[in-house]
Scaffold this motif. Structure first.
Motif, PDB file in Angstrom:
ATOM      1  N   CYS A   2       0.842  -1.198   0.000  1.00 41.28           N
ATOM      2  CA  CYS A   2       0.000   0.000   0.000  1.00 41.28           C
ATOM      3  C   CYS A   2       0.877   1.248   0.000  1.00 41.28           C
ATOM      4  CB  CYS A   2      -0.906   0.002   1.222  1.00 41.28           C
ATOM      5  SG  CYS A   2      -2.082   1.394   1.235  1.00 41.28           S
ATOM      6  N   ILE A   3       0.748   2.082  -1.016  1.00 38.02           N
ATOM      7  CA  ILE A   3       1.445   3.367  -1.105  1.00 38.02           C
ATOM      8  C   ILE A   3       0.475   4.446  -0.630  1.00 38.02           C
ATOM      9  CG2 ILE A   3       2.493   5.039  -2.676  1.00 38.02           C
ATOM     10  CD1 ILE A   3       3.327   2.672  -4.431  1.00 38.02           C
ATOM     11  N   PHE A   4       0.907   5.276   0.307  1.00 34.30           N
ATOM     12  CA  PHE A   4      -0.007   6.248   0.907  1.00 34.30           C
ATOM     13  C   PHE A   4       0.596   7.645   0.982  1.00 34.30           C
ATOM     14  CE2 PHE A   4       2.548   4.860   4.508  1.00 34.30           C
ATOM     15  CZ  PHE A   4       2.796   6.054   5.177  1.00 34.30           C
ATOM     16  N   GLY A   5      -0.281   8.618   1.104  1.00 32.34           N
ATOM     17  CA  GLY A   5       0.099   9.996   1.402  1.00 32.34           C
ATOM     18  C   GLY A   5      -0.764  10.496   2.539  1.00 32.34           C
ATOM     19  N   LEU A   6      -0.186  11.324   3.413  1.00 38.00           N
ATOM     20  CA  LEU A   6      -0.915  11.860   4.563  1.00 38.00           C
ATOM     21  C   LEU A   6      -0.675  13.356   4.655  1.00 38.00           C
ATOM     22  CD1 LEU A   6      -2.591  11.572   7.155  1.00 38.00           C
ATOM     23  CD2 LEU A   6      -0.478  10.949   8.356  1.00 38.00           C
ATOM     24  N   LYS A   7      -1.747  14.119   4.736  1.00 35.73           N
ATOM     25  CA  LYS A   7      -1.671  15.577   4.835  1.00 35.73           C
ATOM     26  C   LYS A   7      -2.374  16.041   6.100  1.00 35.73           C
ATOM     27  CE  LYS A   7      -3.219  19.763   2.374  1.00 35.73           C
ATOM     28  NZ  LYS A   7      -4.073  20.343   3.439  1.00 35.73           N
ATOM     29  N   ILE A   8      -1.692  16.854   6.908  1.00 33.16           N
ATOM     30  CA  ILE A   8      -2.304  17.523   8.051  1.00 33.16           C
ATOM     31  C   ILE A   8      -1.935  19.001   7.960  1.00 33.16           C
ATOM     32  CG2 ILE A   8      -2.432  17.689  10.561  1.00 33.16           C
ATOM     33  CD1 ILE A   8      -1.675  14.762  10.738  1.00 33.16           C
ATOM     34  N   TYR A   9      -2.915  19.832   7.672  1.00 34.99           N
ATOM     35  CA  TYR A   9      -2.662  21.250   7.411  1.00 34.99           C
ATOM     36  C   TYR A   9      -1.539  21.376   6.384  1.00 34.99           C
ATOM     37  CZ  TYR A   9      -5.745  22.811  11.237  1.00 34.99           C
ATOM     38  OH  TYR A   9      -6.826  23.083  12.044  1.00 34.99           O
ATOM     39  N   ASP A  10      -0.573  22.269   6.647  1.00 36.21           N
ATOM     40  CA  ASP A  10       0.540  22.503   5.717  1.00 36.21           C
ATOM     41  C   ASP A  10       1.829  21.879   6.227  1.00 36.21           C
ATOM     42  OD1 ASP A  10      -1.103  24.046   4.032  1.00 36.21           O
ATOM     43  OD2 ASP A  10      -0.736  25.844   5.231  1.00 36.21           O
ATOM     44  N   TRP A  11       1.774  20.672   6.765  1.00 40.63           N
ATOM     45  CA  TRP A  11       2.971  20.138   7.403  1.00 40.63           C
ATOM     46  C   TRP A  11       4.070  19.766   6.412  1.00 40.63           C
ATOM     47  CZ3 TRP A  11       2.371  14.769  10.237  1.00 40.63           C
ATOM     48  CH2 TRP A  11       1.980  13.783   9.332  1.00 40.63           C
ATOM     49  N   HIS A  12       3.805  19.890   5.115  1.00 44.41           N
ATOM     50  CA  HIS A  12       4.898  19.730   4.158  1.00 44.41           C
ATOM     51  C   HIS A  12       5.937  20.835   4.322  1.00 44.41           C
ATOM     52  CE1 HIS A  12       2.163  22.561   2.146  1.00 44.41           C
ATOM     53  NE2 HIS A  12       3.234  23.009   1.491  1.00 44.41           N
ATOM     54  N   ARG A  13       5.570  21.903   5.020  1.00 44.54           N
ATOM     55  CA  ARG A  13       6.492  23.023   5.235  1.00 44.54           C
ATOM     56  C   ARG A  13       7.413  22.819   6.444  1.00 44.54           C
ATOM     57  NH1 ARG A  13       3.795  27.737   6.591  1.00 44.54           N
ATOM     58  NH2 ARG A  13       5.793  28.785   6.287  1.00 44.54           N
ATOM     59  N   PHE A  14       7.273  21.711   7.146  1.00 44.42           N
ATOM     60  CA  PHE A  14       8.181  21.437   8.259  1.00 44.42           C
ATOM     61  C   PHE A  14       9.644  21.516   7.806  1.00 44.42           C
ATOM     62  CE2 PHE A  14       5.168  18.631  11.037  1.00 44.42           C
ATOM     63  CZ  PHE A  14       4.540  19.778  11.478  1.00 44.42           C
ATOM     64  N   GLY A  15       9.931  20.890   6.680  1.00 44.04           N
ATOM     65  CA  GLY A  15      11.300  20.896   6.184  1.00 44.04           C
ATOM     66  C   GLY A  15      11.789  22.296   5.886  1.00 44.04           C
ATOM     67  N   GLU A  16      10.924  23.103   5.330  1.00 49.26           N
ATOM     68  CA  GLU A  16      11.282  24.488   4.987  1.00 49.26           C
ATOM     69  C   GLU A  16      11.705  25.276   6.220  1.00 49.26           C
ATOM     70  OE1 GLU A  16       8.518  28.296   4.042  1.00 49.26           O
ATOM     71  OE2 GLU A  16       8.243  26.575   2.702  1.00 49.26           O
ATOM     72  N   LEU A  17      10.947  25.185   7.299  1.00 50.54           N
ATOM     73  CA  LEU A  17      11.270  25.945   8.504  1.00 50.54           C
ATOM     74  C   LEU A  17      12.494  25.390   9.218  1.00 50.54           C
ATOM     75  CD1 LEU A  17       7.816  26.804  10.125  1.00 50.54           C
ATOM     76  CD2 LEU A  17       9.251  28.174   8.625  1.00 50.54           C
ATOM     77  N   ALA A  18      12.791  24.115   9.014  1.00 51.91           N
ATOM     78  CA  ALA A  18      13.957  23.518   9.667  1.00 51.91           C
ATOM     79  C   ALA A  18      15.210  23.587   8.801  1.00 51.91           C
ATOM     80  CB  ALA A  18      13.654  22.066  10.028  1.00 51.91           C
ATOM     81  N   GLY A  19      15.110  24.240   7.647  1.00 53.42           N
ATOM     82  CA  GLY A  19      16.271  24.389   6.785  1.00 53.42           C
ATOM     83  C   GLY A  19      16.479  23.242   5.823  1.00 53.42           C
ATOM     84  N   TYR A  20      15.467  22.414   5.621  1.00 50.74           N
ATOM     85  CA  TYR A  20      15.558  21.298   4.699  1.00 50.74           C
ATOM     86  C   TYR A  20      14.635  21.545   3.508  1.00 50.74           C
ATOM     87  CZ  TYR A  20      17.290  19.121   9.009  1.00 50.74           C
ATOM     88  OH  TYR A  20      17.973  18.850  10.163  1.00 50.74           O
ATOM     89  N   THR A  21      14.677  20.666   2.536  1.00 55.37           N
ATOM     90  CA  THR A  21      13.812  20.782   1.376  1.00 55.37           C
ATOM     91  C   THR A  21      12.375  20.415   1.752  1.00 55.37           C
ATOM     92  OG1 THR A  21      15.640  20.133  -0.059  1.00 55.37           O
ATOM     93  CG2 THR A  21      13.430  20.009  -0.994  1.00 55.37           C
ATOM     94  N   PRO A  22      11.387  21.277   1.468  1.00 50.69           N
ATOM     95  CA  PRO A  22       9.993  20.934   1.793  1.00 50.69           C
ATOM     96  C   PRO A  22       9.568  19.669   1.058  1.00 50.69           C
ATOM     97  CG  PRO A  22      10.199  23.255   1.245  1.00 50.69           C
ATOM     98  CD  PRO A  22      11.496  22.616   0.874  1.00 50.69           C
ATOM     99  N   ARG A  23       8.820  18.844   1.742  1.00 47.25           N
ATOM    100  CA  ARG A  23       8.296  17.624   1.133  1.00 47.25           C
ATOM    101  C   ARG A  23       7.046  17.181   1.885  1.00 47.25           C
ATOM    102  NH1 ARG A  23      12.661  15.230   3.986  1.00 47.25           N
ATOM    103  NH2 ARG A  23      13.766  17.022   3.181  1.00 47.25           N
ATOM    104  N   GLY A  24       6.141  16.477   1.187  1.00 47.49           N
ATOM    105  CA  GLY A  24       4.961  15.929   1.831  1.00 47.49           C
ATOM    106  C   GLY A  24       5.294  14.633   2.544  1.00 47.49           C
ATOM    107  N   CYS A  25       4.280  14.037   3.126  1.00 47.88           N
ATOM    108  CA  CYS A  25       4.442  12.765   3.843  1.00 47.88           C
ATOM    109  C   CYS A  25       3.911  11.632   2.967  1.00 47.88           C
ATOM    110  CB  CYS A  25       3.669  12.812   5.158  1.00 47.88           C
ATOM    111  SG  CYS A  25       3.697  11.250   6.074  1.00 47.88           S
ATOM    112  N   VAL A  26       4.773  10.676   2.654  1.00 48.73           N
ATOM    113  CA  VAL A  26       4.383   9.509   1.876  1.00 48.73           C
ATOM    114  C   VAL A  26       5.021   8.272   2.498  1.00 48.73           C
ATOM    115  CG1 VAL A  26       4.028  10.699  -0.319  1.00 48.73           C
ATOM    116  CG2 VAL A  26       6.309   9.857   0.278  1.00 48.73           C
ATOM    117  N   GLY A  27       4.624   7.118   2.023  1.00 52.08           N
ATOM    118  CA  GLY A  27       5.217   5.886   2.534  1.00 52.08           C
ATOM    119  C   GLY A  27       4.581   4.675   1.903  1.00 52.08           C
ATOM    120  N   VAL A  28       5.039   3.519   2.343  1.00 54.02           N
ATOM    121  CA  VAL A  28       4.515   2.254   1.837  1.00 54.02           C
ATOM    122  C   VAL A  28       4.540   1.228   2.975  1.00 54.02           C
ATOM    123  CG1 VAL A  28       6.794   1.499   1.050  1.00 54.02           C
ATOM    124  CG2 VAL A  28       4.754   0.499   0.005  1.00 54.02           C
ATOM    125  N   TYR A  29       3.568   0.334   2.994  1.00 58.98           N
ATOM    126  CA  TYR A  29       3.580  -0.769   3.952  1.00 58.98           C
ATOM    127  C   TYR A  29       2.995  -2.008   3.290  1.00 58.98           C
ATOM    128  CZ  TYR A  29      -1.438   0.135   4.771  1.00 58.98           C
ATOM    129  OH  TYR A  29      -2.797   0.310   4.626  1.00 58.98           O
TER     130      TYR A  29
END
Length: 259
Positions: free
Chosen positions: A201-228
């Protein structure tokens, strides 16, 4: 509330005299009051649910920072330079076990969609919306992945692949989805065959704008994805990926819910 005979966290059936509670997933602490309806609610044992509260508090502060909301000045995690952009955000993220939170959500969404328990040791590969430190089980402390020279949850090629699979199958109408919390939480997934012929199962998870976590921490912004991949295979109602080949919009190649 989903009426299930078992706890989605431990998988055990509820006994006639056992104390149970309702777990709001993701927890209400992450959302503004006007966004708390409609929640996904799953039954759990009281003891199982109580173990998760520390991660919920920390993640709530991170989301508040991303959204620009007023922060509580007397919160126990607000002492010193813990919250805010740059080093402060990295400090807080080191205390948060974000992968554990994500897989907990995934397990809950799996149960809600397919009516079956997903064990906590299910094989998975998570790509959180920021790099995450490593927890030393002997001390309970975390390390910064950059300082340690370990790019934990860095930008691997699988991240972009998972994003493209979700976007393509969304356009083809081939995903399973849970939308909650006034649309501020979206979980979307599709079942794809691996090279060995087994489904994952390939998934994506969005909670508000949390893809911007990386941006504020000095990393490249990215969304949350994964597989199980469950040991029991694809659920009977799990939607499989499309075989069609067609172009689809994918300007934001790291965010499954971006353009």
């Amino acid at each position: 509330m989903h009426k299930l005979p078992f706890c989605y966290l431990c998988g055990k059936n509820f006994g006639p005299k056992e104390k149970t509670t309702r777990d709001h997933l993701p927890p209400s602490a992450l959302f503004r009051r006007e966004d708390r309806d409609i929640p996904l609610v799953l039954p759990t044992h009281e003891a199982c649910n109580a173990r998760e509260h520390a991660d919920d508090e920390l993640l709530g502060l991170l989301i508040a920072t991303i959204q620009g909301w007023p922060l509580p000045t007397k919160h126990r995690y607000m002492q010193g330079d813990v919250i805010g952009g740059g080093p402060g955000l990295r400090t807080l993220s080191k205390q948060l076990n974000l992968p554990r939170f994500i897989i907990r959500c995934v397990r809950g969404f799996h149960t809600a969609l397919y009516g079956e328990w997903l064990p906590p040791d299910t094989h998975n590969a998570l790509h959180p919306p920021m790099r995450c430190g490593l927890i030393d089980p002997s001390t309970g402390s975390a390390t910064d992945p950059v300082q340690a020279g370990n790019l934990v949850d860095g930008l691997l090629e699988q991240h972009a692949l998972f994003v493209s699979v979700i976007k393509k199958n969304r356009l083809a109408g081939r995903t399973d989805k849970v939308v909650s919390r006034n649309g501020k939480c979206v979980y979307e997934c599709v079942w794809a065959k691996s090279d060995d012929g087994l489904f994952a199962c390939i998934f994506g998870l969005k909670i508000y704008d949390w893809h911007r976590f990386g941006e504020l921490a000095g990393y490249t912004p990215r969304g949350c994805v994964g597989v199980y991949r469950p040991r029991t295979g694809r659920p009977a109602t799990g939607t499989t990926e499309t075989d069609l080949e067609f172009p689809f919009p994918n300007r934001d190649e790291l965010n499954p819910f971006g353009d």
